[in-house]
Design an enzyme around this catalytic site. Sequence first.
Site, short mmCIF file in Angstrom:
data_model
loop_
_atom_site.label_atom_id
_atom_site.label_comp_id
_atom_site.label_asym_id
_atom_site.label_seq_id
_atom_site.Cartn_x
_atom_site.Cartn_y
_atom_site.Cartn_z
N SER A 142 48.63 -40.43 -60.86
CA SER A 142 49.67 -39.28 -60.24
C SER A 142 50.12 -38.58 -61.27
O SER A 142 49.21 -37.82 -61.72
CB SER A 142 50.76 -40.18 -59.59
OG SER A 142 51.58 -39.32 -58.64
N ASP A 170 45.04 -39.55 -49.49
CA ASP A 170 46.12 -39.65 -50.28
C ASP A 170 47.02 -38.33 -49.69
O ASP A 170 46.42 -37.44 -49.79
CB ASP A 170 45.67 -39.41 -51.62
CG ASP A 170 46.88 -39.66 -52.45
OD1 ASP A 170 47.98 -39.32 -52.15
OD2 ASP A 170 46.71 -40.01 -53.58
N HIS A 175 47.80 -43.09 -51.25
CA HIS A 175 48.33 -43.06 -52.57
C HIS A 175 48.89 -44.27 -52.92
O HIS A 175 50.13 -44.66 -52.65
CB HIS A 175 49.45 -41.83 -52.60
CG HIS A 175 49.91 -41.50 -53.95
ND1 HIS A 175 48.99 -40.76 -55.01
CD2 HIS A 175 50.77 -41.82 -54.78
CE1 HIS A 175 49.61 -40.51 -56.17
NE2 HIS A 175 50.81 -41.25 -55.95
#
Length: 736
Positions: free
Chosen positions: A572, A656, A692
């Site tokens: 991330s 995601d 995610h």
Amino acid sequence: MPVPGWGSYPPFDRDETSAITYQSKLRGSVTVYDPYSALEVPSNDSEETKAFILEQNKFSRAYLDANPDRQTWLETLKKSWHYRRFTTPTRESDDHFYFLYNDGLLAQSPVYRVKVDDVDSILTESGPGGELFFDPNLLSLDGVATLTGTAMSPCGKYWAYAISEHGNDWMTIYVRKTSSPHHPSQERGKDPGRMDDVIQHCRIFFVSWTDDSKGFFYSKWPPDENQGNGNAPGVDCKIYYHRIAVFLSEDPEHPGWFWNVEVSPSGQYALLLGTRDASLNQLVKLADLHTSDIETGIQWTTLHDSWQARFSIIGNDNSLIYFRTNLEAENHRVAAFNVHHPQAGFTTLVPGSLDSVLLDAKLYGINKLVLVYQHLAKHEIYLHDIETGRRLRQIFTDLAGKMTISGRRADHEMFVLYSDFISPGTLYRQLLNRYKFDKDTDKGLLFRTIKVDALNLDDFVTESEFYPSKDGTLVHMFITHPKDVFTDGTAPVLMYGYGGFGAPMFPNFSISNLLFCNIYRGIGGSEFGESWHREGMLEKKQNVFDDFRAAAEWLVTNKYARKGGVAIRGGSNGGIMTTACSNQAPELYGCVITIAGLQDMLRYTKFTFGDLLRSEYGNPENPEDFDYIYKYSPYHNIPLKEVTMPPMLFLQSDYDDRVSPLHTYKHVAALQHRFPKGPNPIILRIDLDSGHYAGKSTMRLIEETADEYSFIGKSLGLTMHLPNNSNYSNRWCVLG
């Protein structure tokens, strides 16, 4: 140059005409070419993107599966992950304790419960105890349904819960009666016993019941055609009350703001919180629910509208409301607000600390306040008097890791779950005298311990080190390794970092990381989040990359790692760090693992929640911000000179919707084009039908980890050292 032994990369047509002109304060108009802009279109709307995913996965699977260590890793991880783990039991209003329990390899952790009087019977060697209440594994055939949030009604009869599919941020809220638990024998793919209440298009779980248990406040977003494909914008959040769907909050001038409502534990007051960016600073309004009529409209009183601080409600004593806030206290304080005397503002009850951050605060009994602080990268728990704010004492003084507390004000006890890099979890039961401070009765008792059979955890040690960064600033780092691995400059190291949003890296137990340490005879360490957040954001973002690079150099200089033996890993926001660092110093790293990272920092505001992140990264459409963003944006700073990039593995999920997959797709395509015949592979592994991080089944995580660690081992030229017995002890080390 001949084709490398691992083959040629899948081709993708570049659009050499695709470009955007930005305004720079230093350079005026700047035209930035974007030859892979076609990959911004989600795969369900683009045959090009769909083909790109298919071909990249074929290529990566061929490379990863050819590694003989991959299967060994897979079997080792399966055996090692097979240990029971659980969360802190939480007492709810139906006089039951609720907790998550996983016996090892279940795709998702089921919810169990036990009557308050029988709490001593749970979490024994024989199993979870109590009864199964809710099992998300029963909702789907392949373990992709995830329980993302729960909220019990004050009366204890209703349980609101949110389910997401494939790890997606989008979720649906349901309600079931607590008298209707799941049964292990029920048919998979169904959820019998839930009520007719269905609330769709929620993206963050904000549920807060009113004290009459007739309904709850929640946040939702309008339907979007891009929902679930990774590109849906996070705009037009609204607050509703479920019972009659009364529309409570709308701000058409600011569609990107988030809204949520917190109801005080007593049920009397509701706090309306607005958030407009990643700083999480808030607009705060208050309503007295005992004097308001939800049907005719709630009357909100503004408490704070300068967007300078964050607030969370702790509880209240009549008209005196207690908050945890960083208003006029950078590291947070406990403040009181008297509804009958609003002119006094937020008065300090417990002042902020200079060297510790207040993370959590809970009320217990008549006058006890329990505060959890972060000091360096460990948690400390203190007991205070709520009437005076006076500190009474510290509890669990001999623990130096991560601690999670649970309990209610009406309780005479709380549970504390402790963990660190080499401790999977120890559950303590803290007794609290309800009426007064009593050192004899206020004591902590060992309740349960999570045990791992695959490793002897006593064989590992964690060290705490400070090292100088580029500008001389001392940065903190944890280093975990087997006790018999010495600093002779021969060991491999796996570094993990995040470096953003003021998120500290707490000591976190990972069986996979310890296995890496144990099998590769390596050393592991952890970048210590951002104690100085403002020094690592906006125009100072480069400091984060400098800190991470300095850590790798320090580990080599001080013989924790061999030269070329440092692998780096980040996800991330941490994916910005790994890709920026590998651009800036490719020769320093022996391997780079990037998970769902941001790379195109000139386009990040256009997708998902990206627009909210401008407070962290800056606005590329602002000329001043453009100059510093463009300077480090990984996608735009792939080295042009002849360099050797390290082996690179990118892990991405196709759905995601937190960080759009387009970042990884474009960056990998650009890297493969720039270094088509480099000596080291640039691999993209795309997990299909997942989001995610959250929601991945246990087996998917194991398979992904096997790919990661076997890739690192091959990249660094490591040999696996598995003993003949089943304990796999004293072989590797990882950076956690």
